[in-house]
Scaffold this active site. Structure first.
Site, PDB file in Angstrom:
ATOM      1  N   ASP A   1     -31.035   5.600  13.887  1.00  0.00           N
ATOM      2  CA  ASP A   1     -32.349   6.138  13.535  1.00  0.00           C
ATOM      3  C   ASP A   1     -32.563   7.484  14.204  1.00  0.00           C
ATOM      4  O   ASP A   1     -32.700   7.565  15.422  1.00  0.00           O
ATOM      5  CB  ASP A   1     -33.443   5.157  13.974  1.00  0.00           C
ATOM      6  CG  ASP A   1     -33.496   3.936  13.081  1.00  0.00           C
ATOM      7  OD1 ASP A   1     -33.673   4.116  11.858  1.00  0.00           O
ATOM      8  OD2 ASP A   1     -33.352   2.819  13.601  1.00  0.00           O
TER       9      ASP A   1
ATOM     10  N   PHE B   1     -41.072   3.400  14.832  1.00  0.00           N
ATOM     11  CA  PHE B   1     -40.918   2.493  15.970  1.00  0.00           C
ATOM     12  C   PHE B   1     -40.278   1.181  15.548  1.00  0.00           C
ATOM     13  O   PHE B   1     -40.476   0.731  14.411  1.00  0.00           O
ATOM     14  CB  PHE B   1     -42.288   2.199  16.599  1.00  0.00           C
ATOM     15  CG  PHE B   1     -43.004   3.445  17.040  1.00  0.00           C
ATOM     16  CD1 PHE B   1     -42.710   4.040  18.261  1.00  0.00           C
ATOM     17  CD2 PHE B   1     -43.922   4.052  16.200  1.00  0.00           C
ATOM     18  CE1 PHE B   1     -43.352   5.215  18.644  1.00  0.00           C
ATOM     19  CE2 PHE B   1     -44.573   5.217  16.573  1.00  0.00           C
ATOM     20  CZ  PHE B   1     -44.281   5.806  17.796  1.00  0.00           C
TER      21      PHE B   1
ATOM     22  N   MET C   1     -35.182  10.410   9.850  1.00  0.00           N
ATOM     23  CA  MET C   1     -36.637  10.471   9.741  1.00  0.00           C
ATOM     24  C   MET C   1     -37.063  11.816  10.307  1.00  0.00           C
ATOM     25  O   MET C   1     -37.621  11.917  11.409  1.00  0.00           O
ATOM     26  CB  MET C   1     -37.256   9.299  10.516  1.00  0.00           C
ATOM     27  CG  MET C   1     -37.117   7.983   9.766  1.00  0.00           C
ATOM     28  SD  MET C   1     -37.271   6.553  10.853  1.00  0.00           S
ATOM     29  CE  MET C   1     -35.610   6.525  11.504  1.00  0.00           C
TER      30      MET C   1
ATOM     31  N   HIS D   1     -26.795   1.071  12.269  1.00  0.00           N
ATOM     32  CA  HIS D   1     -27.842   1.915  11.699  1.00  0.00           C
ATOM     33  C   HIS D   1     -28.368   2.837  12.810  1.00  0.00           C
ATOM     34  O   HIS D   1     -28.800   2.373  13.862  1.00  0.00           O
ATOM     35  CB  HIS D   1     -28.948   0.987  11.179  1.00  0.00           C
ATOM     36  CG  HIS D   1     -30.105   1.652  10.524  1.00  0.00           C
ATOM     37  ND1 HIS D   1     -30.099   2.042   9.200  1.00  0.00           N
ATOM     38  CD2 HIS D   1     -31.335   1.980  10.997  1.00  0.00           C
ATOM     39  CE1 HIS D   1     -31.278   2.575   8.897  1.00  0.00           C
ATOM     40  NE2 HIS D   1     -32.037   2.556   9.969  1.00  0.00           N
TER      41      HIS D   1
ATOM     42  N   ASP E   1     -35.454  -2.063   5.743  1.00  0.00           N
ATOM     43  CA  ASP E   1     -35.531  -1.646   7.153  1.00  0.00           C
ATOM     44  C   ASP E   1     -36.957  -1.798   7.664  1.00  0.00           C
ATOM     45  O   ASP E   1     -37.875  -1.159   7.142  1.00  0.00           O
ATOM     46  CB  ASP E   1     -35.067  -0.182   7.246  1.00  0.00           C
ATOM     47  CG  ASP E   1     -35.028   0.349   8.673  1.00  0.00           C
ATOM     48  OD1 ASP E   1     -35.225  -0.427   9.619  1.00  0.00           O
ATOM     49  OD2 ASP E   1     -34.781   1.573   8.819  1.00  0.00           O
TER      50      ASP E   1
ATOM     51  N   SER F   1     -29.942  -1.922  14.164  1.00  0.00           N
ATOM     52  CA  SER F   1     -30.496  -0.588  14.436  1.00  0.00           C
ATOM     53  C   SER F   1     -30.373  -0.287  15.919  1.00  0.00           C
ATOM     54  O   SER F   1     -30.989  -0.952  16.755  1.00  0.00           O
ATOM     55  CB  SER F   1     -31.964  -0.541  14.012  1.00  0.00           C
ATOM     56  OG  SER F   1     -32.572   0.561  14.648  1.00  0.00           O
TER      57      SER F   1
ATOM     58  N   GLY G   1     -33.440  -4.312  14.159  1.00  0.00           N
ATOM     59  CA  GLY G   1     -33.444  -3.739  15.504  1.00  0.00           C
ATOM     60  C   GLY G   1     -33.811  -4.780  16.536  1.00  0.00           C
ATOM     61  O   GLY G   1     -32.953  -5.418  17.136  1.00  0.00           O
TER      62      GLY G   1
ATOM     63  N   GLY H   1     -39.007  -4.818  10.508  1.00  0.00           N
ATOM     64  CA  GLY H   1     -39.540  -6.172  10.582  1.00  0.00           C
ATOM     65  C   GLY H   1     -38.633  -7.236   9.998  1.00  0.00           C
ATOM     66  O   GLY H   1     -39.098  -8.335   9.659  1.00  0.00           O
TER      67      GLY H   1
ATOM     68  N   MET I   1     -38.408   1.033   3.080  1.00  0.00           N
ATOM     69  CA  MET I   1     -39.003   0.820   4.403  1.00  0.00           C
ATOM     70  C   MET I   1     -40.044  -0.295   4.290  1.00  0.00           C
ATOM     71  O   MET I   1     -40.954  -0.231   3.465  1.00  0.00           O
ATOM     72  CB  MET I   1     -39.690   2.087   4.912  1.00  0.00           C
ATOM     73  CG  MET I   1     -38.760   3.217   5.332  1.00  0.00           C
ATOM     74  SD  MET I   1     -37.530   2.793   6.587  1.00  0.00           S
ATOM     75  CE  MET I   1     -38.565   2.184   7.934  1.00  0.00           C
TER      76      MET I   1
ATOM     77  N   HIS J   1     -30.011   7.190   9.387  1.00  0.00           N
ATOM     78  CA  HIS J   1     -31.337   7.223   8.759  1.00  0.00           C
ATOM     79  C   HIS J   1     -32.116   8.395   9.346  1.00  0.00           C
ATOM     80  O   HIS J   1     -32.555   8.350  10.485  1.00  0.00           O
ATOM     81  CB  HIS J   1     -32.025   5.868   9.038  1.00  0.00           C
ATOM     82  CG  HIS J   1     -33.410   5.757   8.510  1.00  0.00           C
ATOM     83  ND1 HIS J   1     -34.264   4.740   8.881  1.00  0.00           N
ATOM     84  CD2 HIS J   1     -34.104   6.511   7.618  1.00  0.00           C
ATOM     85  CE1 HIS J   1     -35.426   4.890   8.259  1.00  0.00           C
ATOM     86  NE2 HIS J   1     -35.352   5.961   7.494  1.00  0.00           N
TER      87      HIS J   1
ATOM     88  N   MET K   1     -35.026  10.545  14.712  1.00  0.00           N
ATOM     89  CA  MET K   1     -36.452  10.885  14.592  1.00  0.00           C
ATOM     90  C   MET K   1     -36.720  12.221  15.268  1.00  0.00           C
ATOM     91  O   MET K   1     -36.176  12.495  16.340  1.00  0.00           O
ATOM     92  CB  MET K   1     -37.295   9.806  15.264  1.00  0.00           C
ATOM     93  CG  MET K   1     -37.009   8.404  14.753  1.00  0.00           C
ATOM     94  SD  MET K   1     -38.148   7.214  15.485  1.00  0.00           S
ATOM     95  CE  MET K   1     -37.507   5.684  14.794  1.00  0.00           C
TER      96      MET K   1
END
Ligand code: DX5
Ligand code: ZN
Length: 219
Positions: A35, A143, A68, A33, A175, A8, A197, A177, A137, A66, A37
């Site tokens: 992200d 974050f 968001m 990936h 996606d 990520s 990430g 952790g 998710m 992705h 946002m």
């Protein structure tokens, strides 16, 4: 099919994005990936189509985008023009989801559907066959660097079973952790694409980190 690692870019150096992509490609990655946002759907802001468009000619990497954002349907043409390969929208952000997925395909991209941790998978009941990727998710989005939520395990298994029942090669992405310690378990539960990430970018060189993830992802 070998599981895919999709780093990520959220955890990359935003001042050197093109160099970061070049380093990923040189290290042997095939996906990245991205992200996106909007500060509304999630309480954070990243970057949009103009940045993706500038990065596109610098790399062959598969752009896994992705979204968001609220009203993701409004951004479909801009991300198609920017060179996204796959556009993943959130179930929670779509009122006319079937139409949105159709528009993503019509624009020449693969279509993904993302689920926040608390969102049930029943959205897949009538739509799974229209998808190229399902994204579970395993943190509440917004974050990097958050802890993997254990509730995602059963959900990954549930999604994997639904995908198996279609007999189609639909990706199951996880996606949030994801780290070396849980990568093997997530693949065993049915994940085919792992996003990472902080656990990826904090540990250069990337080729070595990829090798470590590949080993962890191998049953
Ligand atoms: C979170 C993003 C993730 C994030 C993952 O909202 O969707 O892609 O970058 O970061 P880590 O791997 O650090 O949890
Ligand atoms: Zn993401």
């Amino acid at each position: 099919m070998n599981p895919i690692l999709a780093p990520s870019l959220l955890s990359a150096d935003f001042g050197r994005l093109a160099e970061e992509l070049a380093a990923l490609e040189a290290a042997g990655l095939s996906w990245v990936h991205l992200d996106i946002m909007d500060g509304h759907f999630v309480p954070n802001l990243t970057f949009g189509p103009p940045v993706v468009a500038r990065l596109r000619p610098t790399t062959q990497l598969f752009f896994d985008v992705h979204l968001m954002v609220e009203h993701p349907e409004r951004l479909i043409p801009a991300f198609a023009d920017a060179g996204a390969n796959l556009l993943c929208v959130h179930a929670e952000a779509c009122v006319h989801l079937e139409r949105t997925l159709q528009a993503i395909h019509d624009a020449g991209m693969q279509a993904g559907l993302a689920f926040n941790p608390a969102t049930p998978l029943h959205w897949l009941d009538y739509l799974l066959e229209s998808l190229d990727l399902v994204l579970i998710m395993s943190v509440n989005p917004g974050f990097g660097g958050q802890r993997f939520l254990p509730l995602a395990r059963r959900k990954i298994q549930d999604a994997a079973a639904r995908i198996r029942a279609t007999g189609r090669a639909i990706h199951l992405q996880v996606d949030g952790g994801v780290c070396l310690e849980n990568a093997g378990e997530l693949v065993a539960l049915g994940a085919t694409v792992l996003v990472s990430g902080s656990a990826f970018f904090a540990h250069p060189p990337y080729a070595q980190r990829l090798a470590a993830f590949r080993q962890a992802m191998t049953p």
